[in-house]
Design a protein around this motif. Structure first.
Motif, short mmCIF file in Angstrom:
data_model
loop_
_atom_site.label_atom_id
_atom_site.label_comp_id
_atom_site.label_asym_id
_atom_site.label_seq_id
_atom_site.Cartn_x
_atom_site.Cartn_y
_atom_site.Cartn_z
N PHE A 1 0.93 -1.21 0.03
CA PHE A 1 0.11 -0.05 -0.07
C PHE A 1 0.81 1.22 0.12
O PHE A 1 2.01 1.26 0.65
N LYS A 2 0.31 2.35 -0.60
CA LYS A 2 1.05 3.42 -0.75
C LYS A 2 1.62 4.19 0.65
O LYS A 2 2.51 4.65 0.81
N LYS A 3 0.88 3.95 1.40
CA LYS A 3 1.02 4.88 2.62
C LYS A 3 1.60 3.89 3.78
O LYS A 3 1.54 4.20 4.98
N SER A 4 1.79 2.65 3.42
CA SER A 4 2.11 1.63 4.47
C SER A 4 3.67 2.06 4.94
O SER A 4 4.50 2.48 4.14
N HIS A 5 3.82 1.90 6.25
CA HIS A 5 5.17 2.09 6.81
C HIS A 5 6.07 0.67 6.96
O HIS A 5 7.18 0.71 7.31
N LEU A 6 5.38 -0.43 6.25
CA LEU A 6 6.03 -1.76 6.33
C LEU A 6 7.29 -1.71 5.65
O LEU A 6 8.28 -2.33 6.08
N PRO A 7 7.18 -1.06 4.32
CA PRO A 7 8.43 -1.07 3.69
C PRO A 7 9.77 -0.61 4.45
O PRO A 7 10.84 -1.25 4.17
N TYR B 1 2.59 -10.04 -6.12
CA TYR B 1 2.82 -8.69 -6.00
C TYR B 1 3.56 -8.49 -4.44
O TYR B 1 4.27 -7.56 -4.41
N ILE B 2 3.27 -9.26 -3.37
CA ILE B 2 3.56 -8.98 -2.30
C ILE B 2 5.15 -9.84 -2.17
O ILE B 2 6.06 -8.92 -1.61
N ILE B 3 5.32 -10.83 -2.81
CA ILE B 3 6.73 -11.45 -3.11
C ILE B 3 7.63 -10.15 -3.63
O ILE B 3 8.79 -10.16 -3.40
N LYS B 4 7.29 -9.60 -4.85
CA LYS B 4 7.86 -8.57 -5.53
C LYS B 4 8.37 -7.61 -4.59
O LYS B 4 9.65 -6.95 -4.48
N LYS B 5 7.27 -6.92 -3.92
CA LYS B 5 7.81 -5.98 -3.12
C LYS B 5 8.64 -6.33 -1.95
O LYS B 5 9.56 -5.52 -1.32
N MET B 6 8.38 -7.55 -1.31
CA MET B 6 9.41 -8.00 -0.19
C MET B 6 10.84 -8.06 -0.68
O MET B 6 11.81 -7.99 0.05
N GLU C 1 12.21 -6.54 -2.94
CA GLU C 1 12.76 -4.95 -3.02
C GLU C 1 13.09 -4.79 -1.58
O GLU C 1 14.27 -3.83 -1.48
N CYS C 2 12.31 -4.98 -0.62
CA CYS C 2 12.65 -4.47 0.87
C CYS C 2 13.84 -5.00 1.17
O CYS C 2 14.79 -4.24 2.08
N TYR C 3 14.01 -6.34 0.90
CA TYR C 3 15.28 -7.30 1.47
C TYR C 3 16.33 -7.16 0.68
O TYR C 3 17.52 -7.73 0.77
N SER C 4 16.20 -6.62 -0.65
CA SER C 4 17.28 -6.54 -1.50
C SER C 4 17.89 -7.98 -1.95
O SER C 4 18.89 -8.09 -1.97
#
Length: 259
Positions: free
Chosen positions: A184-190, A227-232, A234-237
């Motif tokens: 989500f755009k406003k999520s602080h989880l990343p 889509y969750i896997i893709k974002k995750m 990115e977060c963990y590089s």
């Protein structure tokens, strides 16, 4: 890419007309297993039947969701425990927990129901699938009583901050369930996620709820977990394949189910 969706309500009315298509899309996307949580007595039977239709793919849990805890909760738990003892195809106790987001009308009943189901986890050596909103302090207090005996579990739909994550990660046999909110755009989880060891994360959709971006607003389904896997990743590089491999290993450790 092969993944496990640890939390999807595929027994819901939202899928009554196209469940087979939803399952087919999930498999095509790479889903190897999907775990189905119960929320009340009626859903337990529906989930058992669903999982029998998709053997070695859909796996049932049993539990009374905190929002379903009413004045009759004790009799509901009695019937659920009979099913747990008699049938016992369940891989976990869930979806259980505390939810005071809307009301504290049944606060005492929720606390008692949660503790009784935590005891089931210990007694039958089955991990917990825990739902918690506005009740982390109370939840942690109960879990600490049984911490040494608990086999582990998942804090479902984690959306908290670093401090809240750190408190939950003190339960070293548990993982945090991460779903669509991560995208989500406003999520602080990343920003929070890189501070959480990947060894303590599992993937989930909570379908049909909380579809990830770019599917937000649609009925969620397990195929959207990509889509969750893709974002995750990115977060963990790391690569998306590594996210799948690591989270699958975490699922195997907690639930004893492998891809």
């Amino acid at each position: 890419m092969h993944f496990i969706d640890t939390h999807a309500h595929l027994d819901g009315e939202e899928y009554k007309n196209d469940l087979s298509d939803v399952v087919a899309r999930a498999k095509q996307a790479g889903a190897q297993k999907i775990f189905i949580p119960a929320i009340d007595l009626k859903s337990v039977t529906a989930i058992i039947n669903l999982c029998r239709s998709y053997p070695d793919f859909a796996f049932p849990m049993i539990g009374l969701h905190p929002e379903e805890v009413k004045s009759d909760y004790d009799s509901v738990l009695t019937e659920m425990k009979k099913m747990l003892v008699r049938d016992n195809p369940f891989i976990a106790i869930g979806e259980v927990g505390l939810d005071y987001y809307w009301s504290r009308e049944f606060e005492k009943e929720q606390l008692d129901a949660f503790e009784k189901q935590v005891i089931w986890s210990v007694e039958y050596h089955k991990p917990l699938m825990i739902h918690c909103r506005k009740g982390q302090n109370e939840m942690v207090k109960i879990l600490r009583i049984y911490e040494k005996e608990l086999p582990g579990g998942v804090f479902h739909c984690f959306t908290g901050n670093e401090k809240e994550a750190a408190e939950l990660l003190l339960f070293d046999k548990f993982a945090l369930g991460i779903g669509g909110v991560l995208t989500f755009k406003k999520s602080h989880l990343p920003e929070v996620l890189p501070n959480i060891p990947l060894a303590r994360i599992v993937l989930e959709t909570d379908a049909p709820y909380m579809a990830p971006t770019p599917k937000r607003g649609e009925r969620n389904e397990s195929s959207f977990i990509v889509y969750i896997i893709k974002k995750m990743a990115e977060c963990y590089s790391v690569t998306e394949d590594e996210i799948c491999e690591r989270t699958n290993a975490n699922v195997s450790r907690i639930f004893g189910v492998t891809t």
